[in-house]
Design a protein around this motif. Structure first.
Motif, short mmCIF file in Angstrom:
data_model
loop_
_atom_site.label_atom_id
_atom_site.label_comp_id
_atom_site.label_asym_id
_atom_site.label_seq_id
_atom_site.Cartn_x
_atom_site.Cartn_y
_atom_site.Cartn_z
N ARG B 71 0.83 -1.21 0.00
CA ARG B 71 0.00 0.00 0.00
C ARG B 71 0.85 1.25 0.00
NH1 ARG B 71 -5.04 -1.66 3.75
NH2 ARG B 71 -5.96 -2.99 2.16
N PHE B 98 -10.12 4.54 -10.08
CA PHE B 98 -9.34 3.50 -9.42
C PHE B 98 -7.91 3.94 -9.14
CE2 PHE B 98 -12.56 0.27 -10.58
CZ PHE B 98 -12.63 -0.35 -9.35
N GLY B 99 -7.42 4.90 -9.93
CA GLY B 99 -6.08 5.42 -9.67
C GLY B 99 -5.97 6.02 -8.28
N TYR B 101 -7.33 4.80 -5.65
CA TYR B 101 -7.54 3.78 -4.62
C TYR B 101 -6.46 3.75 -3.53
CZ TYR B 101 -8.22 -0.65 -2.31
OH TYR B 101 -8.38 -1.61 -1.34
N PRO B 102 -5.18 3.83 -3.88
CA PRO B 102 -4.17 3.78 -2.82
C PRO B 102 -4.34 4.88 -1.78
CG PRO B 102 -3.15 3.52 -4.96
CD PRO B 102 -4.56 3.90 -5.22
N LEU B 105 -8.57 3.92 -0.36
CA LEU B 105 -8.88 2.54 -0.01
C LEU B 105 -10.37 2.23 -0.09
CD1 LEU B 105 -6.39 2.04 2.95
CD2 LEU B 105 -6.08 1.46 0.54
N GLY B 106 -11.02 2.75 -1.11
CA GLY B 106 -12.41 2.39 -1.34
C GLY B 106 -13.42 3.44 -0.93
N ARG B 107 -12.97 4.46 -0.20
CA ARG B 107 -13.92 5.50 0.22
C ARG B 107 -13.44 6.85 -0.29
NH1 ARG B 107 -13.30 1.99 4.04
NH2 ARG B 107 -15.09 0.88 4.91
#
Ligand SMILES: Nc1ncnc2c1ncn2[C@@H]1O[C@H](COP(=O)(O)OP(=O)(O)OP(=O)(O)O)[C@@H](O)[C@H]1O
Ligand SMILES: [Mg+2]
Lengths: 321, 250
Positions: B71, B98-99, B101-102, B105-107
């Protein structure tokens, strides 16, 4: 999406109420709890298989296969056979339902994990290889089971046979509670994986690049799959998990339908959608067959029929694409 | 800075990388060139920890690959793998999202949405944001993937053959954007290219790979010459100087 989910939830509510109330005769104090237990068992099985199938399809990157199709069900008969073999029919019959459930679950989940890890290793992400390996391993398990059954006493063999068939008739309250706890834990943990599963859908390289290397997620998801399918199977017999005997296609039908009704890449939608549709199919199906048509045709037959057709359609669509 | 020391890599018993020692400074665009099978993608994948380091050491922005949490590394380096595609049916804005995401983390929060908008804007995808990826041309899709890597907002950006299947206009546009990432956004870009003329036109440095070894590196003017092409690619192409930079005549 939200409205569609609410709609399906509404349908489910109607099905569940109808299942409880249609054709009520006899003493309510007996019939309602009896029906309630069966309803709960149906719901548990539906939830477990739907969520497990979603996870399985995501980690194997395919839309056609399910844990049941991959030989999980064959394990049920194997575990039963081994237990009867080891304890004898009388020893087996003396097991209390919770003990039986626990041993069953442990055996199923443990062996299932081994099965799936071997599968994924051998398949190396290749869908055709996965399919073939699944079929071959399923056959292997079945052959091993047959061999064991030859070795046991014919009387004991009867016990295995009678238990290998699905049964939604008598539901033990304690078992239901244990199974609900196990499935509930599985679903809760699967829900926590939802965003990571979304990322996994992008493919191995992209997922790794975003900080979600697939290997760990694969392991976690496999554990949950085995826990959930194992619980459902141990609770309700192979109808829950299928195999090529009873209902192999339930998860497939449900998830394919969920993708159709709520087309999305987000597991935060797909998981609840599959859960609701799974419950509608199983409870609604049982309602129609048992209460409305008063047919003795087991639901399995219908699901297998629809499932087989769905499988073929998905396969052909995939070839055409 | 990317520092690579004594990197060896074997695939199926064959030595694909044979002792790579390479230091790439912070900033600018480095082009990785070399013939098919030279090991470019392998090298890039190793830096991006898409494959595990077998022997040697890779350090990127002070993080040792293989010893840094996945991560954390996802906030340091973004990668576009060769021939990237997704099987999930996504819209452009979702892919670019989606880029982020790191970071979320989904929120996703407001900052993430703003970053996605900025990435779409920069890569001229705003008008296409609601299109599905399979409704785009190859060049538009490629741009969406680079935009996703951009949105990841990492100091290092690794791109493997992003110009595949692009026509001359799309390729030049994309390279201009990549150039801008280095110049304006201060990113360090490593890019695998096949067309040496694009490499000399847009990169600050070239690294030439042949059979798993670095055979030349430096500014395009110092590296590209007819003898080098003959040696590395085994083809006799003429090289002319135009506007002070080497141009390969094909
Ligand atoms: N999965 C694999 N199995 C076997 N060999 C592989 C595999 N991946 C790469 N190789 C081999 O490793 C060598 C380097 O491959 P790599 O993909 O790094 O080359 P490349 O420089 O990126 O080539 P290209 O320009 O064609 O993309 C090649 O000889 C290739 O055949
Ligand atoms: Mg390559």
């Amino acid at each position: 999406m939200g409205r569609r989910l609410a709609l399906i939830a509404g349908v489910l509510g109607v099905c569940a109420c109808a299942y409880m109330l249609v054709g009520l005769t006899g003493p309510l104090g007996f019939v309602l709890p009896y029906r309630g237990g069966k309803l709960a068992a149906l719901a548990l099985v539906a939830v477990a298989l739907s969520v497990a199938t979603v996870l399985f399809q995501t980690i194997t990157a395919n839309r056609i296969l399910t844990p049941s199709l991959m030989g999980f069900d064959a394990l049920y008969v194997l575990v039963l056979t081994v237990m009867v073999q080891a304890l004898g029919a009388s020893g087996f019959a003396a097991l209390s339902p919770p003990t039986l459930f626990a041993v069953n679950l442990a055996g199923l989940a443990g062996l299932g994990l081994v099965l799936f890890v071997v599968l994924m290793r051998l398949a190396k992400g290749d869908m055709v290889r996965l399919c073939l390996t699944g079929v071959v391993l399923g056959l292997l398990i079945r052959s091993a089971t047959h061999l064991l059954q030859r070795l046991i006493d014919p009387g004991d063999y009867q016990v295995v046979q009678s238990l290998s068939v699905a049964r939604f008739t008598q539901v033990d309250g304690t078992l239901l509670a244990i199974a609900a706890a196990a499935v509930g834990a599985g679903v809760a943990l699967a829900w926590r994986l939802r965003h990571r599963l979304d990322v996994l859908d992008l493919g191995e390289a992209a997922a790794t690049g975003l900080g979600e290397p697939p290997a760990r997620l694969h392991r976690q998801a496999l554990l949950l799959i085995c826990l959930m399918v194992g619980s459902a199977t141990a609770l309700a017999g192979p109808m829950a998990s299928g195999g090529f005997g009873p209902s192999s296609f339930f998860g497939l039908v449900v998830v394919a339908f969920a993708r159709l009704v709520t087309p999305t890449h987000r597991h935060a939608v797909l998981i609840p959608s599959a859960v609701l549709i799974g419950a509608v199919v199983l409870i609604g199906g049982q309602l129609v067959l048992e209460r409305l048509l008063s047919l003795s045709t087991p639901l399995i037959v219908v699901i297998e029929l629809i499932g087989g057709a769905t499988f073929l359609i998905l396969l052909l669509k995939r070839r055409a694409a | 800075m990317i520092r690579i020391e004594g990197l060896h890599h074997q695939i199926a018993g064959a030595e694909v990388l044979r002792g790579i020692d390479l230091t790439l400074p912070e900033g600018g665009v480095t082009a990785l060139i070399g013939p098919n099978g030279a090991g470019k993608s392998t090298l890039l994948s190793l830096i991006a920890r898409l494959i595990r380091v077998q022997r040697g050491r890779i350090e990127i922005g002070g993080h040792v690959v293989g010893q840094t949490r996945d991560r954390d590394l996802a906030r340091v380096v973004a990668v576009l793998a060769q021939g990237a595609h997704v099987s999930a049916r996504l819209r452009v804005a979702e892919l670019v999202g989606f880029g982020r995401y790191p970071w979320h983390l989904g929120r996703p929060g407001a900052a993430d949405h703003a970053a996605v908008d900025a990435a779409l804007e920069r890569f001229d995808l705003t008008g296409l944001r609601h299109r599905f990826l399979d409704e785009l041309s190859g060049g538009q899709r490629q741009r969406a993937f680079v935009a996703m890597a951009f949105a990841q907002d990492t100091p290092y950006l690794l791109l493997d053959e992003p110009l595949n299947n692009l026509d001359i206009a799309a390729a030049r546009d994309l390279m201009t954007l990549v150039r801008g990432l280095a110049d304006e956004a201060g990113r360090t870009v490593v890019i695998v290219l096949h067309d040496i003329n694009y490499a000399t036109a847009f990169a600050d440095r070239l690294v030439v790979l042949k059979q798993g070894q670095v055979v030349a590196q430096g500014a395009p003017g110092e590296v590209v010459s007819a003898p080098l092409l003959a040696d590395v690619f085994g083809t006799a192409a003429r090289v002319e100087q135009i506007d002070g930079r080497p141009v390969v005549l094909v």
